[in-house]
Scaffold this motif. Structure first.
Motif, PDB file in Angstrom:
ATOM      1  N   THR A  59       0.831  -1.205   0.000  1.00  0.00           N
ATOM      2  CA  THR A  59       0.000   0.000   0.000  1.00  0.00           C
ATOM      3  C   THR A  59       0.864   1.253   0.000  1.00  0.00           C
ATOM      4  O   THR A  59       0.649   2.169  -0.799  1.00  0.00           O
ATOM      5  CB  THR A  59      -0.935   0.005   1.224  1.00  0.00           C
ATOM      6  N   GLU A  60       1.857   1.306   0.888  1.00  0.00           N
ATOM      7  CA  GLU A  60       2.703   2.497   0.994  1.00  0.00           C
ATOM      8  C   GLU A  60       3.553   2.688  -0.254  1.00  0.00           C
ATOM      9  O   GLU A  60       3.736   3.813  -0.734  1.00  0.00           O
ATOM     10  CB  GLU A  60       3.606   2.395   2.227  1.00  0.00           C
ATOM     11  N   LEU A  61       4.076   1.574  -0.787  1.00  0.00           N
ATOM     12  CA  LEU A  61       4.896   1.659  -1.996  1.00  0.00           C
ATOM     13  C   LEU A  61       4.061   2.175  -3.167  1.00  0.00           C
ATOM     14  O   LEU A  61       4.470   3.088  -3.891  1.00  0.00           O
ATOM     15  CB  LEU A  61       5.497   0.294  -2.310  1.00  0.00           C
ATOM     16  N   VAL A  62       2.875   1.591  -3.345  1.00  0.00           N
ATOM     17  CA  VAL A  62       2.006   1.999  -4.459  1.00  0.00           C
ATOM     18  C   VAL A  62       1.568   3.451  -4.293  1.00  0.00           C
ATOM     19  O   VAL A  62       1.542   4.216  -5.263  1.00  0.00           O
ATOM     20  CB  VAL A  62       0.797   1.054  -4.571  1.00  0.00           C
ATOM     21  N   GLY A 111     -11.595  -0.729  -7.155  1.00  0.00           N
ATOM     22  CA  GLY A 111     -11.867  -1.901  -6.319  1.00  0.00           C
ATOM     23  C   GLY A 111     -10.949  -1.949  -5.113  1.00  0.00           C
ATOM     24  O   GLY A 111     -11.384  -2.191  -3.985  1.00  0.00           O
ATOM     25  N   ALA A 112      -9.663  -1.688  -5.359  1.00  0.00           N
ATOM     26  CA  ALA A 112      -8.690  -1.713  -4.269  1.00  0.00           C
ATOM     27  C   ALA A 112      -8.950  -0.581  -3.277  1.00  0.00           C
ATOM     28  O   ALA A 112      -8.857  -0.775  -2.063  1.00  0.00           O
ATOM     29  CB  ALA A 112      -7.279  -1.606  -4.834  1.00  0.00           C
ATOM     30  N   PRO A 117      -8.593   0.384   3.247  1.00  0.00           N
ATOM     31  CA  PRO A 117      -8.724   1.709   3.867  1.00  0.00           C
ATOM     32  C   PRO A 117      -7.437   2.528   3.821  1.00  0.00           C
ATOM     33  O   PRO A 117      -7.480   3.743   3.664  1.00  0.00           O
ATOM     34  CB  PRO A 117      -9.127   1.410   5.310  1.00  0.00           C
ATOM     35  N   ALA A 118      -6.293   1.871   3.963  1.00  0.00           N
ATOM     36  CA  ALA A 118      -5.024   2.605   3.964  1.00  0.00           C
ATOM     37  C   ALA A 118      -4.763   3.217   2.584  1.00  0.00           C
ATOM     38  O   ALA A 118      -4.391   4.387   2.469  1.00  0.00           O
ATOM     39  CB  ALA A 118      -3.877   1.684   4.364  1.00  0.00           C
ATOM     40  N   LEU A 119      -4.985   2.424   1.532  1.00  0.00           N
ATOM     41  CA  LEU A 119      -4.807   2.945   0.173  1.00  0.00           C
ATOM     42  C   LEU A 119      -5.816   4.056  -0.097  1.00  0.00           C
ATOM     43  O   LEU A 119      -5.481   5.092  -0.670  1.00  0.00           O
ATOM     44  CB  LEU A 119      -4.956   1.826  -0.860  1.00  0.00           C
TER      45      LEU A 119
END
Length: 197
Positions: A59-62, A111-112, A117-119
């Motif tokens: 999530t953080e990388l993306v 969708g993601a 929630p983080a993303l």
């Protein structure tokens, strides 16, 4: 992935850029849900240990990859010489970012975003931040040219532009054409931002 993979000769920022570029490419190719840290490492020719030293998870990388990609694309708003022209350029940039003209589309991440929630929070913060910075720059330029603008309303007006372009893409299956972008600016955004005499 393992020892069959040739190590990357890249170091420091160049390696970080390669990892972020690999994430963007993979999202565009196979979608966020199917992207893995292993896949990013393989595409970037980097070790997973290198990746995890910088980013705790996918999530953080993306999110950082999307932020860097959007900054490289979008916040180069051409100074057209008028508030109207700057708004037209901004709306065109919003449309390009949403359909993913040169990278993953926001629609492809829906969708993601819905289930992660983080993303969702990271993407939300990025969209709001970009809208605020764009609005501030457009208003600063307009004021410097002597155009009267409602600067306090600018972030909400740019947010409205994002929402309208997004809805248009969802309902029509394509970004608004030139005529639709002009109508959005002339009938909605400009009247909300331009100070009436």
């Amino acid at each position: 992935m393992g020892s069959d993979q040739a190590p990357s000769p890249l170091r420091g920022k160049a390696r970080e850029d390669a990892i972020l570029a690999a994430a963007i490419e993979l999202i565009a190719d196979i979608g966020y849900e199917r992207v893995t840290m292993d896949g990013i490492a393989a595409r970037a020719k980097a070790s997973k240990m290198t990746i995890y030293r910088k980013w705790p998870g996918k999530t953080e990388l993306v999110a950082e990859a999307l932020r860097r990609h959007a900054e490289g694309d979008a916040l180069h708003i051409a100074d057209t010489g008028t508030l109207r022209g700057d708004l037209l350029v901004s709306v065109e940039g919003i449309a390009r970012a949403l359909v993913g003209e040169r990278g993953p589309s926001l629609l492809g991440l829906l969708g993601a975003i819905r289930v992660d929630p983080a993303l969702r929070e990271l993407v939300r913060a990025q969209i709001l931040g970009a809208s605020d910075r764009t609005a501030a720059e457009i208003c600063r330029r307009a004021a410097a040219r002597g155009e009267e603008v409602r600067s306090a309303s600018a972030p909400a007006v740019l947010g409205l532009a994002v929402a309208q372009v997004f809805l248009s893409i969802v309902l029509d299956g394509t970004a608004p054409d030139t005529a639709a972008r002009h109508r959005l600016v002339d009938e909605v955004l400009l009247p909300l931002l331009a100070h009436k005499g």
